[in-house]
Design an enzyme around this catalytic site. Structure first.
Site, short mmCIF file in Angstrom:
data_model
loop_
_atom_site.label_atom_id
_atom_site.label_comp_id
_atom_site.label_asym_id
_atom_site.label_seq_id
_atom_site.Cartn_x
_atom_site.Cartn_y
_atom_site.Cartn_z
N HIS A 108 0.85 -1.19 0.00
CA HIS A 108 0.00 0.00 0.00
C HIS A 108 0.89 1.25 0.00
CE1 HIS A 108 -3.98 -1.92 1.66
NE2 HIS A 108 -3.48 -2.57 0.63
N GLU B 114 0.84 3.88 1.81
CA GLU B 114 1.27 4.30 3.15
C GLU B 114 2.45 3.47 3.65
OE1 GLU B 114 -1.81 3.48 2.13
OE2 GLU B 114 -3.32 4.13 3.58
N CYS C 106 -6.31 1.74 5.65
CA CYS C 106 -6.92 0.47 6.07
C CYS C 106 -6.37 0.09 7.45
CB CYS C 106 -6.64 -0.63 5.05
SG CYS C 106 -4.93 -1.23 5.08
N CYS D 11 -2.54 -0.38 7.52
CA CYS D 11 -1.78 0.87 7.44
C CYS D 11 -1.96 1.72 8.71
CB CYS D 11 -2.17 1.65 6.20
SG CYS D 11 -1.69 0.79 4.69
#
Lengths: 146, 146
Positions: free
Chosen positions: A54, A56, A84, A87
């Protein structure tokens, strides 16, 4: 608007657009310290064949390298979509003091679980360029369906 | 005990010992598919200066590479300590069907938040070599205090 939340969110949106062009779910992130962008990243789960890639997560790793320390003290994460659980859980370990996101993610956003998964030092601002951030994701899934 | 949960947990404990020797919080993980270990990893947060470098996160990435696919279908994660929220959140994205852990982590384990952060396909078994897994972590923090 120099050095405002809007300014840095536009940088995150630029990252999200890079993801879009790579046929990745278009989410982008930047990490800022003392008004300087120290990390930029976009979602690469398909290209890297790795669900942990991801925007992040990559930004945290890059920012730690830039900072030369594990903790992202004094930093702000700008991300186009609400983080999410993975993260947000990672943000806890970084002790980052501020997260700014664009669009909410009613299905997979961390806030479904509640704020207590964030570090007590972390404050959150949502809704910066919300429409633009969400629109990119909508366009991506529309393109997929056609 | 060949190919039992105990067998594979001992492999995860070997990984945890590698972390211990590197002065890292001693947590180890392996991922198994069809009774074959396809990924091994141990906590490297200090060495990599990266709070996201938990054993499980590295194991997911390595296992995805070994599988040639993002989803860890048919795999089991063996990890010496109950996963944190970040690692449990990551397991959701991998859709891994089974997680086996050693010691519980009452402070930072995902189960503080409840099981609903795991993928509905994921089942969990805890307590395999619980004492040995916890003992390694206790020894580490005892050594730190002295």
């Amino acid at each position: 608007m120099i050095f405002s939340d809007e300014y840095f969110m536009l940088e995150a949106i630029k990252e999200a657009r890079k993801a879009f062009e790579k046929d990745e779910v278009p989410i982008g992130a930047v990490i800022v310290c003392d008004n300087m962008i120290i990390a930029k990243a976009h979602n690469l789960t398909e290209s890297l064949n790795d669900v942990t890639a991801h925007a992040e997560m990559q930004a945290y790793t890059a920012a730690s390298a830039a900072m030369g320390g594990k903790y992202l003290t004094g930093c702000t994460l700008y991300v186009t979509l609400e983080p999410c659980i993975m993260c947000a859980g990672a943000s806890f370990w970084t002790q980052i003091p501020r997260i700014v996101f664009g669009a909410t993610d009613p299905k997979r956003g961390y806030s479904n679980i509640g704020n207590r998964i964030l570090h007590p030092k972390t404050s959150v601002t949502g809704g910066i360029y919300e429409f633009e951030c969400a629109q990119l994701v909508r366009m991506f899934f529309q393109k997929k369906r056609n």
